[in-house]
Write a protein that holds these residues in place. Structure first.
Motif, PDB file in Angstrom:
ATOM      1  N   LYS A   6       0.836  -1.196   0.000  1.00 49.96           N
ATOM      2  CA  LYS A   6       0.000   0.000   0.000  1.00 49.96           C
ATOM      3  C   LYS A   6       0.872   1.248   0.000  1.00 49.96           C
ATOM      4  O   LYS A   6       1.815   1.355   0.780  1.00 49.96           O
ATOM      5  N   ILE A   7       0.510   2.192  -0.880  1.00 48.10           N
ATOM      6  CA  ILE A   7       1.248   3.449  -1.018  1.00 48.10           C
ATOM      7  C   ILE A   7       0.332   4.609  -0.654  1.00 48.10           C
ATOM      8  O   ILE A   7      -0.786   4.712  -1.176  1.00 48.10           O
ATOM      9  N   SER A   8       0.789   5.467   0.230  1.00 47.81           N
ATOM     10  CA  SER A   8       0.092   6.731   0.500  1.00 47.81           C
ATOM     11  C   SER A   8       0.774   7.812  -0.330  1.00 47.81           C
ATOM     12  O   SER A   8       2.009   7.890  -0.359  1.00 47.81           O
ATOM     13  N   SER A  36      -3.386   3.991  -0.359  1.00 51.89           N
ATOM     14  CA  SER A  36      -3.903   4.162   0.996  1.00 51.89           C
ATOM     15  C   SER A  36      -4.348   5.598   1.198  1.00 51.89           C
ATOM     16  O   SER A  36      -3.691   6.533   0.733  1.00 51.89           O
ATOM     17  N   ARG A  37      -5.474   5.781   1.870  1.00 51.24           N
ATOM     18  CA  ARG A  37      -5.978   7.126   2.143  1.00 51.24           C
ATOM     19  C   ARG A  37      -5.249   7.786   3.318  1.00 51.24           C
ATOM     20  O   ARG A  37      -5.374   8.993   3.519  1.00 51.24           O
ATOM     21  N   THR A  38      -4.533   7.007   4.088  1.00 54.49           N
ATOM     22  CA  THR A  38      -3.816   7.547   5.245  1.00 54.49           C
ATOM     23  C   THR A  38      -2.384   7.049   5.230  1.00 54.49           C
ATOM     24  O   THR A  38      -2.070   5.994   4.652  1.00 54.49           O
ATOM     25  N   HIS A  39      -1.503   7.804   5.896  1.00 56.58           N
ATOM     26  CA  HIS A  39      -0.111   7.384   6.002  1.00 56.58           C
ATOM     27  C   HIS A  39       0.018   6.151   6.908  1.00 56.58           C
ATOM     28  O   HIS A  39       0.818   5.261   6.638  1.00 56.58           O
ATOM     29  N   GLN A  40      -0.779   6.140   7.987  1.00 57.10           N
ATOM     30  CA  GLN A  40      -0.713   5.016   8.908  1.00 57.10           C
ATOM     31  C   GLN A  40      -1.159   3.738   8.204  1.00 57.10           C
ATOM     32  O   GLN A  40      -2.194   3.720   7.538  1.00 57.10           O
ATOM     33  N   GLY A  41      -0.378   2.705   8.337  1.00 57.38           N
ATOM     34  CA  GLY A  41      -0.738   1.429   7.744  1.00 57.38           C
ATOM     35  C   GLY A  41      -0.232   1.235   6.335  1.00 57.38           C
ATOM     36  O   GLY A  41      -0.292   0.121   5.794  1.00 57.38           O
ATOM     37  N   ALA A  42       0.249   2.305   5.694  1.00 55.73           N
ATOM     38  CA  ALA A  42       0.805   2.172   4.354  1.00 55.73           C
ATOM     39  C   ALA A  42       2.222   1.624   4.433  1.00 55.73           C
ATOM     40  O   ALA A  42       2.915   1.773   5.440  1.00 55.73           O
ATOM     41  N   ASP A  43       2.659   0.975   3.357  1.00 57.05           N
ATOM     42  CA  ASP A  43       4.020   0.450   3.330  1.00 57.05           C
ATOM     43  C   ASP A  43       5.042   1.560   3.162  1.00 57.05           C
ATOM     44  O   ASP A  43       6.181   1.424   3.606  1.00 57.05           O
ATOM     45  N   ARG A  73       8.528   5.906   6.456  1.00 53.25           N
ATOM     46  CA  ARG A  73       9.156   5.462   5.202  1.00 53.25           C
ATOM     47  C   ARG A  73       8.659   6.369   4.084  1.00 53.25           C
ATOM     48  O   ARG A  73       7.509   6.252   3.651  1.00 53.25           O
ATOM     49  N   VAL A  74       9.527   7.274   3.607  1.00 58.36           N
ATOM     50  CA  VAL A  74       9.088   8.339   2.693  1.00 58.36           C
ATOM     51  C   VAL A  74      10.032   8.444   1.502  1.00 58.36           C
ATOM     52  O   VAL A  74      11.267   8.465   1.666  1.00 58.36           O
ATOM     53  N   ALA A 113      11.920  -0.145  -1.951  1.00 55.15           N
ATOM     54  CA  ALA A 113      11.387  -0.005  -0.590  1.00 55.15           C
ATOM     55  C   ALA A 113      10.229  -0.954  -0.312  1.00 55.15           C
ATOM     56  O   ALA A 113      10.065  -1.442   0.806  1.00 55.15           O
ATOM     57  N   ALA A 114       9.411  -1.198  -1.339  1.00 54.11           N
ATOM     58  CA  ALA A 114       8.238  -2.068  -1.178  1.00 54.11           C
ATOM     59  C   ALA A 114       8.022  -2.832  -2.476  1.00 54.11           C
ATOM     60  O   ALA A 114       7.260  -2.378  -3.348  1.00 54.11           O
ATOM     61  N   PRO A 115       8.689  -3.956  -2.668  1.00 57.16           N
ATOM     62  CA  PRO A 115       8.580  -4.715  -3.921  1.00 57.16           C
ATOM     63  C   PRO A 115       7.133  -5.040  -4.262  1.00 57.16           C
ATOM     64  O   PRO A 115       6.328  -5.350  -3.368  1.00 57.16           O
ATOM     65  N   PRO A 116       6.778  -4.978  -5.548  1.00 61.70           N
ATOM     66  CA  PRO A 116       5.381  -5.198  -5.942  1.00 61.70           C
ATOM     67  C   PRO A 116       4.969  -6.656  -5.826  1.00 61.70           C
ATOM     68  O   PRO A 116       5.798  -7.562  -5.916  1.00 61.70           O
ATOM     69  N   SER A 117       3.700  -6.859  -5.611  1.00 63.13           N
ATOM     70  CA  SER A 117       3.110  -8.196  -5.622  1.00 63.13           C
ATOM     71  C   SER A 117       2.023  -8.163  -6.681  1.00 63.13           C
ATOM     72  O   SER A 117       0.881  -7.798  -6.419  1.00 63.13           O
ATOM     73  N   HIS A 118       2.397  -8.520  -7.901  1.00 66.79           N
ATOM     74  CA  HIS A 118       1.515  -8.272  -9.044  1.00 66.79           C
ATOM     75  C   HIS A 118       0.775  -9.527  -9.487  1.00 66.79           C
ATOM     76  O   HIS A 118       1.375 -10.582  -9.634  1.00 66.79           O
ATOM     77  N   ASP A 119      -0.524  -9.398  -9.669  1.00 61.34           N
ATOM     78  CA  ASP A 119      -1.345 -10.461 -10.226  1.00 61.34           C
ATOM     79  C   ASP A 119      -2.073  -9.895 -11.439  1.00 61.34           C
ATOM     80  O   ASP A 119      -3.042  -9.138 -11.296  1.00 61.34           O
ATOM     81  N   PRO A 120      -1.645 -10.221 -12.658  1.00 62.92           N
ATOM     82  CA  PRO A 120      -2.246  -9.617 -13.850  1.00 62.92           C
ATOM     83  C   PRO A 120      -3.715  -9.944 -14.033  1.00 62.92           C
ATOM     84  O   PRO A 120      -4.415  -9.275 -14.785  1.00 62.92           O
ATOM     85  N   PHE A 121      -4.224 -10.975 -13.340  1.00 65.19           N
ATOM     86  CA  PHE A 121      -5.630 -11.320 -13.485  1.00 65.19           C
ATOM     87  C   PHE A 121      -6.528 -10.464 -12.586  1.00 65.19           C
ATOM     88  O   PHE A 121      -7.734 -10.412 -12.775  1.00 65.19           O
ATOM     89  N   LEU A 122      -5.928  -9.823 -11.580  1.00 62.93           N
ATOM     90  CA  LEU A 122      -6.719  -9.047 -10.637  1.00 62.93           C
ATOM     91  C   LEU A 122      -6.451  -7.546 -10.721  1.00 62.93           C
ATOM     92  O   LEU A 122      -7.320  -6.737 -10.422  1.00 62.93           O
TER      93      LEU A 122
END
Length: 436
Positions: A6-8, A36-43, A73-74, A113-122
């Motif tokens: 998740k990216i804020s 992410s709508r908020t900084h808290q909880g974002a990667d 993490r910015v 910083a946050a490697p992607p987890s990509h699923d082309p079907f989703l």
């Protein structure tokens, strides 16, 4: 399957920076990242900064500080990223810093910083990309950089010289936006009327036709899409005259945004403003003869170094003469790296402040008088916000966020993005009130 990172995202500055943010976000979503709508909880947090004025830099540094406090993490990008030492001095713990338009560098920093987890079907991205504006309007950036060297501006240092996009590429993007439901395209760049100069108006293909990469051809092509087209950041080069008839014909909106910045020839010379002509007032009269519905918006700087009382009064008198519709004014602010800092006779802050208030009072009077002429007329408007009894909309003479609004008093349900015709009942200094 791992959860998608998740990216804020924080986007600061002008619409051109907003387009940069949209492009970065589109790429991130295409790679499977969530927003992410908020900084808290974002990667991690990406902050797209503005670095034009010291006040904008302060806002950017504050946003970075908030993100570090809330998340830790910015990644920093944008115009202020062209001067990384300022960012590192204030916030040494940021993960990475990239400059404006460096999309690949931003993505590389995010990947690390946050490697992607990509699923082309989703993970699906709409063809028009991810937009940060409301669904019914979008900014269309036609070029990067600027060839002008105005003494108060450091944009060329931050974003480089003019680089125009091929007209065919611009139009294909515009078509995707319209197909996605966009009703208004706002054409932006640092110098919109210089479009194509850098490529010597090279020819480009669109809809089985050959077009020049030129302001006039772009206006003609966009006029074929059947949506509102609003021209912003236009310098008054002579060839701008060729576009006014298209406004009169309804091909594009009868609206032109020209950042005059001042009216006195000596101040303009100190500013090194391009395309200044002594007969600007005469050209404006001619434009209005061709297109009586034309709305002219502009911005000005008061208190520019060396500005005398006579030069400022000249500006006020010029406003009286030309009667611009929409006007903004900024107090001069030194910018690190700008050559205007070395000019003599900087205006004292108290004098600058008084002149700003005098300017705004004068323009409020002009605006009220011009809007009063619309009372009793019928105007087509586009709905921005729908309420139970009052709907906020804009006329063809109102750009979002910077101009006034049309408030429609009705109990009829109107939808955001809907085009309706209203009757203007009354006017204030900057806004109109209407009924269906």
């Amino acid at each position: 399957m791992n959860a998608a990172p998740k990216i804020s995202f924080v986007s600061l500055g002008c619409p051109k920076a907003l387009v940069d943010s949209e492009r970065i976000i589109t790429r991130l979503r295409a790679e499977g990242y969530e927003l992410s709508r908020t900084h808290q909880g974002a990667d991690l947090v990406v902050v797209n900064t503005c670095g034009f004025l010291d006040s904008a830099k302060a806002e950017s540094l504050a946003a970075i500080g908030d993100a570090l406090k809330d998340n830790g993490r910015v990644i920093v990008t944008g115009c202020m990223g062209a001067e990384p030492e300022q960012i590192r001095a204030a916030h040494p713990s940021v993960l990475a810093i990239t400059g404006p338009q460096q999309y690949e560098s931003v993505l590389a920093a995010v990947h690390e910083a946050a490697p992607p987890s990509h699923d082309p079907f989703l993970d699906l991205v709409p063809p028009q990309g991810i937009k940060l504006t409301p669904r019914h309007y979008a900014y269309l950036k036609i070029s990067e950089g600027c060839n002008n060297r105005c003494t108060f501006c450091i944009i060329p240092k931050l974003r480089g010289d003019l680089v125009s996009r091929p007209l065919g590429d611009v139009m294909r993007e515009a078509e995707k936006l319209v197909a996605a439901g966009v009703k208004e395209l706002l054409v932006i760049s640092q110098d919109t009327s210089a479009y194509g100069i850098d490529v010597k108006y090279a020819e480009s293909q669109w809809r089985d036709r050959t077009w020049r990469t030129k302001f006039l051809d772009l206006s003609q092509a966009l006029g074929e899409l059947g949506v509102w087209v609003r021209m912003q950041y236009v310098y008054p080069y002579p060839h701008v005259d060729e576009v006014i008839p298209l406004m009169a014909e309804g091909k594009i909106l009868p609206y032109i945004d020209i950042p005059f910045q001042h009216a006195h020839p000596d101040v303009l010379r100190r500013m090194k403003r391009p395309a200044h002509q002594e007969k600007t007032a005469e050209r404006i009269r001619r434009w209005r003869e061709i297109c009586p519905e034309l709305t002219i918006r502009s911005t000005f700087i008061t208190g520019f170094p060396g500005e005398t009382e006579d030069e400022f009064q000249f500006l006020l008198d010029w406003l009286d003469e030309v009667q611009l519709d929409r006007v903004g004014c900024f107090k001069y602010e030194p910018v690190a790296g700008a050559t205007s800092n070395a000019l003599a006779d900087h205006v004292p802050p108290d004098v600058m402040d008084r002149r700003w208030h005098r300017f705004m009072k004068k323009q409020a009077e002009i605006s009220a008088k011009r809007l009063k002429k619309k009372v009793g007329t019928r105007q087509q408007v586009i709905v921005d916000e729908a309420g139970p009894t009052v709907v906020k909309a804009r006329s063809k003479g109102d750009a979002p966020d910077i101009d006034g609004a049309v408030y429609i008093h009705t109990k009829r349900k109107l939808n955001v993005g809907e085009l309706v015709t209203v009757k203007i009942d009354r006017a204030t200094e900057y806004d109109l009130h209407a009924a269906l």
